[in-house]
Scaffold this motif. Structure first.
Motif, PDB file in Angstrom:
ATOM      1  N   HIS A 195       0.743  -3.459  -1.698  1.00 33.11           N
ATOM      2  CA  HIS A 195       0.997  -4.121  -0.654  1.00 33.11           C
ATOM      3  C   HIS A 195       2.493  -4.947  -0.770  1.00 33.11           C
ATOM      4  CE1 HIS A 195       0.763  -7.553   2.121  1.00 33.11           C
ATOM      5  NE2 HIS A 195      -0.476  -6.938   2.812  1.00 33.11           N
ATOM      6  N   PRO A 196       3.183  -5.025   0.129  1.00 37.45           N
ATOM      7  CA  PRO A 196       4.452  -5.686  -0.162  1.00 37.45           C
ATOM      8  C   PRO A 196       4.402  -7.027  -0.701  1.00 37.45           C
ATOM      9  CG  PRO A 196       4.316  -4.662   1.904  1.00 37.45           C
ATOM     10  CD  PRO A 196       3.130  -4.643   1.423  1.00 37.45           C
ATOM     11  N   SER A 197       3.575  -7.976  -0.562  1.00 36.38           N
ATOM     12  CA  SER A 197       3.072  -9.140  -1.231  1.00 36.38           C
ATOM     13  C   SER A 197       3.013  -8.910  -2.705  1.00 36.38           C
ATOM     14  CB  SER A 197       2.065  -9.942  -0.768  1.00 36.38           C
ATOM     15  OG  SER A 197       0.664  -9.386  -0.834  1.00 36.38           O
ATOM     16  N   PHE A 198       2.317  -7.946  -3.150  1.00 43.39           N
ATOM     17  CA  PHE A 198       2.183  -7.561  -4.655  1.00 43.39           C
ATOM     18  C   PHE A 198       3.449  -7.302  -5.213  1.00 43.39           C
ATOM     19  CE2 PHE A 198       1.676  -4.471  -7.649  1.00 43.39           C
ATOM     20  CZ  PHE A 198       0.808  -5.039  -8.696  1.00 43.39           C
ATOM     21  N   LEU A 199       4.296  -6.522  -4.623  1.00 45.59           N
ATOM     22  CA  LEU A 199       5.655  -6.078  -4.929  1.00 45.59           C
ATOM     23  C   LEU A 199       6.585  -7.215  -5.343  1.00 45.59           C
ATOM     24  CD1 LEU A 199       6.014  -2.772  -2.862  1.00 45.59           C
ATOM     25  CD2 LEU A 199       5.299  -3.210  -5.362  1.00 45.59           C
ATOM     26  N   LEU A 200       6.373  -8.236  -4.150  1.00 46.42           N
ATOM     27  CA  LEU A 200       7.185  -9.440  -4.314  1.00 46.42           C
ATOM     28  C   LEU A 200       6.906 -10.234  -5.881  1.00 46.42           C
ATOM     29  CD1 LEU A 200       7.249 -10.599  -0.659  1.00 46.42           C
ATOM     30  CD2 LEU A 200       9.332  -9.724  -2.019  1.00 46.42           C
ATOM     31  N   ARG A 201       5.560 -10.176  -5.954  1.00 49.33           N
ATOM     32  CA  ARG A 201       5.034 -10.927  -7.331  1.00 49.33           C
ATOM     33  C   ARG A 201       5.075 -10.160  -8.528  1.00 49.33           C
ATOM     34  NH1 ARG A 201       0.529 -11.553  -3.825  1.00 49.33           N
ATOM     35  NH2 ARG A 201      -0.912 -10.235  -5.038  1.00 49.33           N
ATOM     36  N   ASN A 202       5.328  -8.676  -8.150  1.00 51.65           N
ATOM     37  CA  ASN A 202       5.353  -7.895  -9.628  1.00 51.65           C
ATOM     38  C   ASN A 202       6.439  -6.823  -9.262  1.00 51.65           C
ATOM     39  OD1 ASN A 202       2.670  -8.403 -11.150  1.00 51.65           O
ATOM     40  ND2 ASN A 202       2.065  -8.270  -8.790  1.00 51.65           N
ATOM     41  N   PRO A 203       7.742  -7.177  -9.154  1.00 52.20           N
ATOM     42  CA  PRO A 203       9.100  -6.364  -8.932  1.00 52.20           C
ATOM     43  C   PRO A 203       8.852  -5.259  -9.813  1.00 52.20           C
ATOM     44  CG  PRO A 203       9.787  -8.599  -9.155  1.00 52.20           C
ATOM     45  CD  PRO A 203       8.222  -8.564  -9.627  1.00 52.20           C
ATOM     46  N   SER A 204       8.463  -4.964 -10.975  1.00 54.51           N
ATOM     47  CA  SER A 204       8.715  -3.991 -11.713  1.00 54.51           C
ATOM     48  C   SER A 204       7.798  -2.845 -11.166  1.00 54.51           C
ATOM     49  CB  SER A 204       7.887  -4.300 -13.281  1.00 54.51           C
ATOM     50  OG  SER A 204       6.487  -4.769 -13.179  1.00 54.51           O
ATOM     51  N   SER A 205       6.727  -3.157 -10.323  1.00 54.86           N
ATOM     52  CA  SER A 205       5.923  -1.810  -9.555  1.00 54.86           C
ATOM     53  C   SER A 205       6.712  -1.407  -8.197  1.00 54.86           C
ATOM     54  CB  SER A 205       4.705  -2.544  -9.041  1.00 54.86           C
ATOM     55  OG  SER A 205       3.756  -2.957 -10.024  1.00 54.86           O
ATOM     56  N   LYS A 206       7.921  -1.860  -8.077  1.00 55.99           N
ATOM     57  CA  LYS A 206       8.602  -1.093  -7.125  1.00 55.99           C
ATOM     58  C   LYS A 206       8.872   0.185  -7.219  1.00 55.99           C
ATOM     59  CE  LYS A 206      10.453  -5.591  -5.044  1.00 55.99           C
ATOM     60  NZ  LYS A 206      11.723  -6.372  -4.663  1.00 55.99           N
ATOM     61  N   LYS A 207       9.331   0.589  -8.297  1.00 51.45           N
ATOM     62  CA  LYS A 207       9.510   1.725  -8.660  1.00 51.45           C
ATOM     63  C   LYS A 207       8.294   2.905  -8.266  1.00 51.45           C
ATOM     64  CE  LYS A 207      12.673   1.057 -12.612  1.00 51.45           C
ATOM     65  NZ  LYS A 207      13.167   1.069 -14.089  1.00 51.45           N
ATOM     66  N   GLU A 208       7.326   2.545  -8.583  1.00 50.77           N
ATOM     67  CA  GLU A 208       5.939   3.280  -8.114  1.00 50.77           C
ATOM     68  C   GLU A 208       5.862   3.379  -6.855  1.00 50.77           C
ATOM     69  OE1 GLU A 208       2.758   2.642 -11.772  1.00 50.77           O
ATOM     70  OE2 GLU A 208       3.711   0.692 -10.826  1.00 50.77           O
ATOM     71  N   ALA A 209       6.180   2.137  -6.122  1.00 48.67           N
ATOM     72  CA  ALA A 209       6.031   2.142  -4.570  1.00 48.67           C
ATOM     73  C   ALA A 209       6.966   3.160  -3.845  1.00 48.67           C
ATOM     74  CB  ALA A 209       6.167   0.831  -3.881  1.00 48.67           C
ATOM     75  N   TYR A 210       8.375   2.992  -4.615  1.00 51.45           N
ATOM     76  CA  TYR A 210       9.374   3.975  -4.039  1.00 51.45           C
ATOM     77  C   TYR A 210       8.912   5.357  -4.185  1.00 51.45           C
ATOM     78  CZ  TYR A 210      13.796   6.154  -3.857  1.00 51.45           C
ATOM     79  OH  TYR A 210      14.978   6.873  -3.494  1.00 51.45           O
ATOM     80  N   VAL A 211       8.275   5.938  -5.319  1.00 51.64           N
ATOM     81  CA  VAL A 211       7.795   7.218  -5.774  1.00 51.64           C
ATOM     82  C   VAL A 211       6.696   7.469  -4.422  1.00 51.64           C
ATOM     83  CG1 VAL A 211       6.369   8.695  -6.968  1.00 51.64           C
ATOM     84  CG2 VAL A 211       8.182   7.051  -8.029  1.00 51.64           C
ATOM     85  N   ASP A 212       5.870   6.516  -4.266  1.00 51.12           N
ATOM     86  CA  ASP A 212       4.818   6.719  -2.964  1.00 51.12           C
ATOM     87  C   ASP A 212       5.639   6.997  -1.752  1.00 51.12           C
ATOM     88  OD1 ASP A 212       3.117   6.133  -5.135  1.00 51.12           O
ATOM     89  OD2 ASP A 212       2.453   4.207  -4.596  1.00 51.12           O
ATOM     90  N   MET A 213       6.459   6.268  -1.565  1.00 48.38           N
ATOM     91  CA  MET A 213       7.163   6.302  -0.155  1.00 48.38           C
ATOM     92  C   MET A 213       7.920   7.706   0.185  1.00 48.38           C
ATOM     93  SD  MET A 213       6.335   3.625   1.706  1.00 48.38           S
ATOM     94  CE  MET A 213       7.308   3.597   2.980  1.00 48.38           C
ATOM     95  N   LEU A 214       8.514   8.231  -1.179  1.00 52.61           N
ATOM     96  CA  LEU A 214       9.134   9.298  -1.166  1.00 52.61           C
ATOM     97  C   LEU A 214       8.375  10.319  -1.034  1.00 52.61           C
ATOM     98  CD1 LEU A 214      11.637   9.222  -4.066  1.00 52.61           C
ATOM     99  CD2 LEU A 214      12.227   9.115  -1.613  1.00 52.61           C
ATOM    100  N   LYS A 215       6.957  10.531  -1.224  1.00 54.34           N
ATOM    101  CA  LYS A 215       5.754  11.423  -0.844  1.00 54.34           C
ATOM    102  C   LYS A 215       5.623  11.336   0.414  1.00 54.34           C
ATOM    103  CE  LYS A 215       2.814  12.187  -4.064  1.00 54.34           C
ATOM    104  NZ  LYS A 215       1.470  11.961  -4.855  1.00 54.34           N
TER     105      LYS A 215
END
Length: 224
Positions: A195-215
């Motif tokens: 969830h975007p709110s999780f990513l705001l609290r945990n910026p280090s997970s943005k790389k994983e989310a980016y990979v998900d979005m590329l998929k």
């Protein structure tokens, strides 16, 4: 079908849920299931039904119900969890910092406009008193969400966060175990991510989310 009849049907579904009957488990988007038949067959009137729904605890403390929005013929549908305070105030979904980040994820990675996707939540009203567990409310709101999915007919569903994945699929796996996977869900592809709110609290997970979005981008470009 009159509003009174629809209300009585939803009250009956609420009663079934209260005694432990999981009527959503066997929901079929194709059949003339009572959940589908009892709700409007267009998004405008479905929104009106949600705006006038007072079946659960959250509806009694909300300011505005927050219905889904976006392209009614979208190929991809994002499903979040619950409205935030600012969404409760405005009646608009995914606004504020989480909404800005989701927009960036869609437009900067998928390379499509936010307006071309459809975005909704599991629950349409802001939880009361910061309630963290809302199983009964989620089960009630599922009928509305399932109808949205039925009407939009997306090829891809992206669940945002643990609760969105759990309450949509009735699966208990931790998000870390299924994140980024392509899952066959009722003849659609489902991809769970943060969830975007999780990513705001945990910026280090943005790389994983980016990979998900590329998929997800590859799925869109390949036509699944």
């Amino acid at each position: 079908m009159t509003k009174l009849v629809k209300y009585k049907i939803l009250r009956y579904l609420n009663f079934l849920d209260s005694i432990g009957y999981k009527y959503h488990k066997s929901f079929d988007f194709i059949s003339n299931d009572i959940n589908s038949a009892s709700l409007p067959n267009d998004l405008h009137n479905l929104k009106s039904t949600v705006d006038n729904c007072y079946l659960c605890e959250f509806s009694k403390t909300r300011k505005k119900a927050v219905f889904g929005e976006g392209n009614p013929n979208a190929k991809i549908m994002f499903i979040g969890e619950t409205p935030t305070s600012i969404e409760d105030e405005t009646g608009k979904i995914f606004v504020g910092r989480s909404g800005e980040l989701l927009t960036k994820m869609i437009e900067n990675v998928l390379k499509i406009k936010r307006e071309s996707v459809y975005i909704s939540n599991i629950i349409k009203c802001k939880p009361s008193n910061n309630k963290s567990t809302f199983k009964s409310e989620a089960n009630l709101c599922k009928s509305y969400l399932f109808k949205e999915i039925e009407l939009v007919k997306p090829d891809i569903i992206v669940t945002l966060g643990q609760e969105a994945y759990t309450y949509l699929t009735d699966e208990e796996q931790n998000l870390s175990m299924v994140r980024g996977q392509t899952i066959n869900y009722r003849n659609m592809i489902l991809v769970p991510t943060f969830h975007p709110s999780f990513l705001l609290r945990n910026p280090s997970s943005k790389k994983e989310a980016y990979v998900d979005m590329l998929k997800i981008k590859n799925l869109l470009e390949s036509g699944n």
